[in-house]
Design a protein around this motif. Structure first.
Motif, short mmCIF file in Angstrom:
data_model
loop_
_atom_site.label_atom_id
_atom_site.label_comp_id
_atom_site.label_asym_id
_atom_site.label_seq_id
_atom_site.Cartn_x
_atom_site.Cartn_y
_atom_site.Cartn_z
N UNK A 296 -21.68 7.54 -2.40
CA UNK A 296 -20.28 7.33 -2.11
C UNK A 296 -20.16 6.69 -0.73
N UNK A 297 -19.55 5.53 -0.70
CA UNK A 297 -19.28 4.83 0.55
C UNK A 297 -17.88 5.18 1.04
N UNK A 298 -17.75 5.21 2.35
CA UNK A 298 -16.45 5.44 2.97
C UNK A 298 -16.15 4.30 3.93
N UNK A 299 -14.88 4.00 4.08
CA UNK A 299 -14.44 3.00 5.04
C UNK A 299 -13.24 3.57 5.77
N UNK A 300 -13.42 3.88 7.04
CA UNK A 300 -12.35 4.44 7.85
C UNK A 300 -11.70 3.34 8.67
N UNK A 301 -10.39 3.25 8.57
CA UNK A 301 -9.63 2.24 9.30
C UNK A 301 -8.90 2.89 10.47
N UNK A 302 -8.88 2.21 11.59
CA UNK A 302 -8.16 2.69 12.76
C UNK A 302 -7.49 1.53 13.44
N UNK A 303 -6.52 1.86 14.28
CA UNK A 303 -5.77 0.82 14.98
C UNK A 303 -4.45 0.55 14.30
N UNK A 304 -4.05 -0.69 14.32
CA UNK A 304 -2.74 -1.08 13.80
C UNK A 304 -2.82 -1.33 12.29
N UNK A 305 -2.81 -0.24 11.55
CA UNK A 305 -3.00 -0.31 10.09
C UNK A 305 -1.73 -0.10 9.31
N UNK A 306 -0.58 -0.10 9.96
CA UNK A 306 0.67 0.21 9.27
C UNK A 306 0.96 -0.76 8.13
N UNK A 307 0.59 -2.02 8.30
CA UNK A 307 0.87 -3.03 7.28
C UNK A 307 -0.39 -3.34 6.47
N UNK A 308 -0.93 -2.31 5.84
CA UNK A 308 -2.11 -2.50 4.99
C UNK A 308 -1.65 -2.81 3.58
N UNK A 309 -2.06 -3.94 3.06
CA UNK A 309 -1.67 -4.34 1.72
C UNK A 309 -2.75 -4.04 0.70
N UNK A 310 -3.93 -4.52 0.95
CA UNK A 310 -5.05 -4.35 0.03
C UNK A 310 -6.31 -4.09 0.85
N UNK A 311 -7.13 -3.18 0.34
CA UNK A 311 -8.44 -2.96 0.93
C UNK A 311 -9.48 -3.22 -0.15
N UNK A 312 -10.60 -3.76 0.27
CA UNK A 312 -11.61 -4.10 -0.72
C UNK A 312 -13.03 -3.85 -0.25
N UNK A 313 -13.92 -3.87 -1.23
CA UNK A 313 -15.36 -3.78 -0.98
C UNK A 313 -16.01 -5.08 -1.44
#
Length: 118
Positions: free
Chosen positions: A19-36
């Motif tokens: 299982x992979x994880x991706x932690x986002x930090x910072x100015x992430x309020x306008x996140x539309x799509x996340x991908x691998x």
């Protein structure tokens, strides 16, 4: 600024799981799509899976359908990739990427190595 940090890669035998994880930090309020995405030695980077951050809709490349599951935890700003029934051809560096503040994958993590032995 946005930072994406992957974790969870490693060495596993064929048929195993990671299982992979991706932690986002910072100015992430306008996140539309996340991908691998992934890139194997000598090959171009390829899309693996994506998730719409607000609706949860998911998309997969055909080669991983039924084996990989992408998910997210909005409260933790974290995305996951559950990889089951791994095959040697899944060996690659896996990157998470984000369409944050735009409809382009402008933000990328540093990558995490996944190696599947036969």
């Amino acid at each position: 600024q946005v930072h994406l940090v992957e974790s969870g890669g490693g060495l596993v035998q064929a048929g195993g799981s990671l299982r992979l994880s991706c932690a986002a930090s910072g100015r992430t309020a306008s996140t539309y799509v996340m991908g691998w995405f992934r890139q194997a030695p000598g090959k171009e980077r390829e899309f693996v899976a994506a998730i719409n951050w607000s609706t949860g809709s998911t998309y997969y490349v055909d080669s991983v359908k039924g084996r990989f599951t992408i998910s997210r935890d909005n409260a933790k700003n974290t995305m996951y990739l559950q990889m089951n029934s791994l095959k040697p051809e899944d060996t690659a560096v896996y990157y998470c990427a984000g369409q944050i503040g735009s409809y382009r994958y402008d933000y990328w993590g540093q990558g995490t190595q996944v190696t599947v032995s036969s």
